[in-house]
Motif scaffolding. Structure first.
Motif, PDB file in Angstrom:
ATOM      1  N   ASN A   1      25.385  68.421  48.673  1.00 41.46           N
ATOM      2  CA  ASN A   1      26.332  69.109  49.550  1.00 41.46           C
ATOM      3  C   ASN A   1      26.601  68.301  50.815  1.00 41.46           C
ATOM      4  O   ASN A   1      27.729  68.274  51.306  1.00 41.46           O
ATOM      5  N   LEU A   2      25.568  67.632  51.338  1.00 42.03           N
ATOM      6  CA  LEU A   2      25.768  66.743  52.478  1.00 42.03           C
ATOM      7  C   LEU A   2      26.727  65.614  52.105  1.00 42.03           C
ATOM      8  O   LEU A   2      27.628  65.263  52.879  1.00 42.03           O
ATOM      9  N   SER A   3      26.579  65.059  50.911  1.00 41.08           N
ATOM     10  CA  SER A   3      27.470  63.982  50.462  1.00 41.08           C
ATOM     11  C   SER A   3      28.912  64.457  50.332  1.00 41.08           C
ATOM     12  O   SER A   3      29.846  63.708  50.638  1.00 41.08           O
ATOM     13  N   ILE A   4      29.109  65.687  49.885  1.00 42.53           N
ATOM     14  CA  ILE A   4      30.468  66.206  49.772  1.00 42.53           C
ATOM     15  C   ILE A   4      31.085  66.418  51.144  1.00 42.53           C
ATOM     16  O   ILE A   4      32.283  66.149  51.357  1.00 42.53           O
ATOM     17  N   ARG A   5      30.291  66.846  52.116  1.00 41.39           N
ATOM     18  CA  ARG A   5      30.831  66.968  53.479  1.00 41.39           C
ATOM     19  C   ARG A   5      31.220  65.595  54.019  1.00 41.39           C
ATOM     20  O   ARG A   5      32.256  65.446  54.693  1.00 41.39           O
ATOM     21  N   ASP A   6      30.410  64.573  53.734  1.00 38.27           N
ATOM     22  CA  ASP A   6      30.781  63.203  54.111  1.00 38.27           C
ATOM     23  C   ASP A   6      32.093  62.792  53.445  1.00 38.27           C
ATOM     24  O   ASP A   6      32.958  62.158  54.070  1.00 38.27           O
ATOM     25  N   THR A   7      32.227  63.149  52.185  1.00 34.27           N
ATOM     26  CA  THR A   7      33.405  62.774  51.408  1.00 34.27           C
ATOM     27  C   THR A   7      34.675  63.370  52.015  1.00 34.27           C
ATOM     28  O   THR A   7      35.695  62.679  52.166  1.00 34.27           O
ATOM     29  N   VAL A   8      34.634  64.646  52.364  1.00 34.67           N
ATOM     30  CA  VAL A   8      35.798  65.308  52.965  1.00 34.67           C
ATOM     31  C   VAL A   8      36.133  64.660  54.314  1.00 34.67           C
ATOM     32  O   VAL A   8      37.314  64.407  54.619  1.00 34.67           O
TER      33      VAL A   8
ATOM     34  N   GLN B   1      29.801  62.299  61.379  1.00 32.50           N
ATOM     35  CA  GLN B   1      28.866  62.798  60.369  1.00 32.50           C
ATOM     36  C   GLN B   1      27.410  62.595  60.736  1.00 32.50           C
ATOM     37  O   GLN B   1      26.516  63.171  60.096  1.00 32.50           O
ATOM     38  N   LEU B   2      27.136  61.787  61.757  1.00 26.49           N
ATOM     39  CA  LEU B   2      25.756  61.448  62.093  1.00 26.49           C
ATOM     40  C   LEU B   2      24.928  62.684  62.415  1.00 26.49           C
ATOM     41  O   LEU B   2      23.777  62.808  61.972  1.00 26.49           O
ATOM     42  N   SER B   3      25.492  63.614  63.183  1.00 22.88           N
ATOM     43  CA  SER B   3      24.742  64.815  63.553  1.00 22.88           C
ATOM     44  C   SER B   3      24.381  65.635  62.322  1.00 22.88           C
ATOM     45  O   SER B   3      23.234  66.077  62.168  1.00 22.88           O
ATOM     46  N   ASP B   4      25.354  65.833  61.435  1.00 24.88           N
ATOM     47  CA  ASP B   4      25.107  66.602  60.214  1.00 24.88           C
ATOM     48  C   ASP B   4      24.022  65.933  59.371  1.00 24.88           C
ATOM     49  O   ASP B   4      23.087  66.585  58.878  1.00 24.88           O
ATOM     50  N   GLN B   5      24.122  64.631  59.197  1.00 26.54           N
ATOM     51  CA  GLN B   5      23.128  63.906  58.400  1.00 26.54           C
ATOM     52  C   GLN B   5      21.738  63.993  59.026  1.00 26.54           C
ATOM     53  O   GLN B   5      20.740  64.218  58.330  1.00 26.54           O
ATOM     54  N   SER B   6      21.668  63.832  60.349  1.00 29.44           N
ATOM     55  CA  SER B   6      20.373  63.850  61.028  1.00 29.44           C
ATOM     56  C   SER B   6      19.735  65.229  60.966  1.00 29.44           C
ATOM     57  O   SER B   6      18.543  65.364  60.655  1.00 29.44           O
ATOM     58  N   VAL B   7      20.518  66.263  61.259  1.00 29.62           N
ATOM     59  CA  VAL B   7      19.990  67.624  61.245  1.00 29.62           C
ATOM     60  C   VAL B   7      19.526  68.004  59.841  1.00 29.62           C
ATOM     61  O   VAL B   7      18.441  68.568  59.659  1.00 29.62           O
ATOM     62  N   THR B   8      20.328  67.678  58.833  1.00 26.60           N
ATOM     63  CA  THR B   8      19.988  68.053  57.458  1.00 26.60           C
ATOM     64  C   THR B   8      18.738  67.332  56.983  1.00 26.60           C
ATOM     65  O   THR B   8      17.849  67.936  56.383  1.00 26.60           O
ATOM     66  N   SER B   9      18.654  66.029  57.237  1.00 25.45           N
ATOM     67  CA  SER B   9      17.480  65.269  56.777  1.00 25.45           C
ATOM     68  C   SER B   9      16.227  65.698  57.517  1.00 25.45           C
ATOM     69  O   SER B   9      15.151  65.834  56.913  1.00 25.45           O
ATOM     70  N   ARG B  10      16.328  65.949  58.844  1.00 20.62           N
ATOM     71  CA  ARG B  10      15.155  66.396  59.607  1.00 20.62           C
ATOM     72  C   ARG B  10      14.716  67.789  59.163  1.00 20.62           C
ATOM     73  O   ARG B  10      13.512  68.084  59.108  1.00 20.62           O
TER      74      ARG B  10
END
Length: 401
Positions: free
Chosen positions: A312-319, A348-357
């Motif tokens: 789902n994170l990858s799809i948000r990156d894709t959009v 996208q950095l914030s979304d990626q960081s929050v999700t991975s953490r």
């Protein structure tokens, strides 16, 4: 440049990006190409239904596919997640997330990967027939070289150029090594065991996140087939020191151990399909953008499956990337311009960081078995369940909203 955008990899993420860019091709004249090592003109092997792997799509991902006109072909073969039950085996703590509380029919859906892949590829084949996209298949990228205005792409029997190359091959091709792009990696010293499980009762849209022993166990609702009416997808996190023993168990003994660890809340486990194992790591690319280059999907970030957020994170990156490309064309800026690509990455950095953490924190929290950690964890679950505003914000974040 021969193309504005060239996507390497027609997996779920690469194919989703191509579908997301369809409107940009039709409305703004984007020149789009895709390279895939497999022959996309040939029917793909269909796994036995009980062995088919599946992905949990968040509500936000489902909305993206609906906007692309793909959801009508998926909904009939998707199992809705209406509730998520979170618990710690043998302890008092627990919480429940409900779609009803958020005013939506489902928190997400579980779709078999071969079904999702076929729907995406059918759209791409239609796209190609209309002459709106060039597909190199079967073909392989031998090398990528920066050139003025973009990237030169050496294929098996030809060479092309593109203003922007999107590397969405899962990081398995060796191209990232060739480009000198490294990773920040954390080894969890765990393996994921994936299999489909038949049960003695319907799942009723319930997904289970059960913390037992040294790692979490998740059960996701699946659609029925001709063999078993009640099925769920298992994702079991196992410490490295246990994986060989668990992997060696015959099916009956495997089910018995699984039942002992999980308990009977979801019902009795009757059968197990093909089991797969893979090491669990968190791996983040040190660079996700360069002039004329974007890293996407698992090649950009692979996170722990504890919360089912990776795809789902990858799809948000894709959009977000598709929007970035569209705006670049509107402004008459090359789509591979580094400044524009850095805007995408910063977005996208914030979304990626929050999700991975978040996923990393869950693993740490629920892998501890000492009494103080267990007590704190259970008090936290109880507090979380009764603090509705906090729970709602958490749920909507997990839904991709």
């Amino acid at each position: 440049m021969d193309f504005d955008v060239l996507i390497i990899g027609a997996g779920l993420v690469g194919a989703s990006l191509a579908c997301t860019l369809e409107k940009v091709v039709m409305d703004q004249g984007l020149r789009l190409a895709l390279v895939e090592t497999h022959d996309l003109s040939q029917p793909r092997d269909i796994p036995p239904s009980f062995d088919a792997r599946a992905s949990a799509l968040s509500w936000g991902t489902c909305c993206t596919y609906e906007q692309l006109g793909l959801w009508p072909d998926l909904i009939g073969q998707a199992a809705a997640i209406t509730d998520v039950h979170i618990s710690d085996k043998g302890s008092f703590g627990g919480a429940r997330l409900r779609a009803f509380d958020e005013g939506v029919p489902a928190l997400g859906y579980v779709v078999k990967n071969n079904v999702l892949g076929d729907v995406l590829l059918n759209r791409l084949r239609g796209f190609q027939k209309r002459g709106a996209m060039t597909i190199f298949s079967p073909d392989k990228v031998e090398s990528l070289s920066p050139v003025t205005g973009g990237m030169k792409v050496q294929l098996g029997n030809s060479a092309v150029s593109a203003s922007l190359v999107v590397l969405a091959d899962g990081g398995r091709s060796g191209l990232m090594d060739q480009l000198g792009i490294g990773f920040e990696q954390r080894d969890y010293h765990q393996h994921g065991v994936i299999a489909n499980i038949a049960l003695d009762r319907p799942h009723n849209g319930m997904a289970w996140e059960r913390f037992a022993g040294k790692g979490p166990m998740a059960l996701l609702p699946l659609t029925a087939d001709s063999q078993f009416e009640h099925q769920m997808g298992l994702v079991w996190t196992v410490p490295d020191e246990e994986i060989d023993h668990i992997d060696s168990l015959a099916d009956d003994y495997f089910l018995a151990l699984l039942q002992k660890r999980f308990g009977y809340r979801a019902g009795r486990f009757l059968a197990v399909g093909k089991r797969d194992r893979y090491p669990l790591t968190m791996r983040i690319a040190k660079e996700q953008v360069r002039p004329g280059l974007v890293i996407l999907g698992n090649a950009a970030h692979a996170i722990h499956p504890v919360a089912g957020q990776g795809y789902n994170l990858s799809i948000r990156d894709t959009v977000a990337l598709a929007d970035n490309i569209s705006i670049s064309l509107e402004r008459k800026i090359p789509v591979g311009d580094l400044g524009r690509l850095q805007e995408y990455w910063q977005q996208q950095l914030s979304d990626q960081s929050v999700t991975s953490r978040f996923c990393d924190g869950l693993v740490n929290l629920f892998s501890r078995t000492d009494s103080m950690s267990t007590l704190a964890r259970n008090l936290g679950l109880v507090t979380f369940d009764y603090c509705h505003p906090v729970k709602s914000r958490f749920t909507r974040k997990a839904m991709g909203l």
